[in-house]
Write a protein that holds these residues in place. Sequence first.
Motif, short mmCIF file in Angstrom:
data_model
loop_
_atom_site.label_atom_id
_atom_site.label_comp_id
_atom_site.label_asym_id
_atom_site.label_seq_id
_atom_site.Cartn_x
_atom_site.Cartn_y
_atom_site.Cartn_z
N LYS A 63 5.58 3.70 -2.81
CA LYS A 63 6.53 4.77 -3.13
C LYS A 63 5.92 6.13 -2.82
CE LYS A 63 8.97 4.18 -6.83
NZ LYS A 63 9.41 4.11 -8.23
N LEU A 64 4.63 6.28 -3.08
CA LEU A 64 3.96 7.56 -2.84
C LEU A 64 3.76 7.85 -1.35
CD1 LEU A 64 1.20 7.48 -5.61
CD2 LEU A 64 3.19 8.99 -5.51
N TYR A 65 3.41 6.84 -0.57
CA TYR A 65 2.98 7.08 0.79
C TYR A 65 3.94 6.60 1.88
CZ TYR A 65 -1.39 8.14 -1.51
OH TYR A 65 -2.33 8.70 -2.32
N PHE A 66 4.86 5.70 1.56
CA PHE A 66 5.69 5.12 2.61
C PHE A 66 7.19 5.21 2.32
CE2 PHE A 66 1.67 2.63 2.63
CZ PHE A 66 1.17 3.12 3.81
N THR A 67 7.64 6.29 1.69
CA THR A 67 9.05 6.49 1.41
C THR A 67 9.59 7.59 2.31
OG1 THR A 67 8.79 5.81 -0.87
CG2 THR A 67 10.74 7.09 -0.37
N PHE A 68 10.71 7.27 2.98
CA PHE A 68 11.36 8.22 3.88
C PHE A 68 12.85 8.22 3.57
CE2 PHE A 68 7.90 5.87 5.92
CZ PHE A 68 6.99 6.89 6.09
N GLY A 69 13.28 8.98 2.57
CA GLY A 69 14.68 8.99 2.14
C GLY A 69 15.03 7.67 1.46
N ALA A 70 16.06 6.99 1.98
CA ALA A 70 16.49 5.71 1.41
C ALA A 70 15.61 4.56 1.90
CB ALA A 70 17.94 5.43 1.77
N ILE A 71 14.72 4.85 2.85
CA ILE A 71 13.89 3.80 3.44
C ILE A 71 12.50 3.88 2.85
CG2 ILE A 71 12.89 2.96 5.59
CD1 ILE A 71 15.44 3.87 6.91
N ARG A 72 12.03 2.72 2.38
CA ARG A 72 10.67 2.62 1.87
C ARG A 72 10.05 1.37 2.45
NH1 ARG A 72 9.40 1.35 -4.16
NH2 ARG A 72 11.50 2.09 -4.31
N ILE A 73 8.95 1.55 3.15
CA ILE A 73 8.23 0.39 3.67
C ILE A 73 7.31 -0.07 2.54
CG2 ILE A 73 6.62 -0.44 5.41
CD1 ILE A 73 7.75 1.84 7.21
N THR A 74 7.60 -1.24 2.01
CA THR A 74 6.86 -1.70 0.85
C THR A 74 6.67 -3.20 0.89
OG1 THR A 74 6.80 -1.75 -1.55
CG2 THR A 74 8.96 -1.88 -0.54
N PHE A 75 5.60 -3.62 0.28
CA PHE A 75 5.32 -5.05 0.16
C PHE A 75 5.30 -5.47 -1.31
CE2 PHE A 75 3.50 -3.52 4.10
CZ PHE A 75 4.15 -4.34 4.99
N GLU A 76 5.98 -4.71 -2.15
CA GLU A 76 6.02 -5.04 -3.57
C GLU A 76 6.76 -6.34 -3.82
OE1 GLU A 76 8.19 -2.09 -5.85
OE2 GLU A 76 9.61 -1.85 -4.22
N ASN A 77 7.66 -6.71 -2.94
CA ASN A 77 8.39 -7.96 -3.12
C ASN A 77 7.53 -9.19 -2.82
OD1 ASN A 77 11.02 -7.03 -3.92
ND2 ASN A 77 11.20 -6.20 -1.87
N LEU A 78 6.40 -8.99 -2.17
CA LEU A 78 5.51 -10.10 -1.85
C LEU A 78 5.14 -10.87 -3.11
CD1 LEU A 78 3.59 -11.57 0.19
CD2 LEU A 78 1.88 -9.90 -0.48
N THR A 79 4.73 -10.16 -4.14
CA THR A 79 4.30 -10.82 -5.37
C THR A 79 5.48 -11.37 -6.17
OG1 THR A 79 4.16 -8.61 -6.32
CG2 THR A 79 2.11 -9.62 -5.61
N VAL A 80 6.63 -10.73 -6.08
CA VAL A 80 7.84 -11.24 -6.74
C VAL A 80 8.28 -12.54 -6.06
CG1 VAL A 80 10.25 -10.75 -7.31
CG2 VAL A 80 8.55 -8.93 -7.49
#
Length: 175
Positions: free
Chosen positions: A31-48
């Motif tokens: 959220k801090l480093y890879f958010t661009f408006g409505a787009i966020r490049i994230t791997f938080e769903n990996l653990t979910v």
Amino acid sequence: MEKTTVQKNLIKLVMCGLLAAMTVVIGTVCKLYFTFGAIRITFENLTVLLSGILFGPVAGGLVGACADIITSITSSQPSINPLITLGAASVGFFAGLMARLMKNTDGFLRLLPCVLIPHIIGNLIIKNIALYLMGFHPYSLLLRIPTYLGVAIFECLLIYMITKNKEIRKLCNYQ
């Protein structure tokens, strides 16, 4: 020596707690480093996704919901959006559900629907509806489609490598 039911449940609870904590950390960093408006490049769903695949739909849904609530509470502007939380929970739930439905398949082909379908339902449908209701423009939400498809394929490869580990398979009773 065979593990008792209490020991198996305790391992499952501890692992789900660790996966939820990892989700919060990964989500906060992205959220801090890879958010661009409505787009966020994230791997938080990996653990979910991993919690749903390894421990079932209920555990996956609870890890997704808990992680989203904790992230919302600890953010700089705390606010819980029930639709976003539902989207996070559905990612874990549908990962576990698909893992159960695909139990007769093996390897990467088993994991592909376990990752793609939860992303489509949780992130591209439920969370997009929530973001639209929050005022994001529909065209910016369309840009999330290729982003999440790319992330989903990468997460699928990572989960495949993680679940190939014999110790993880043994610890989680993963077939």
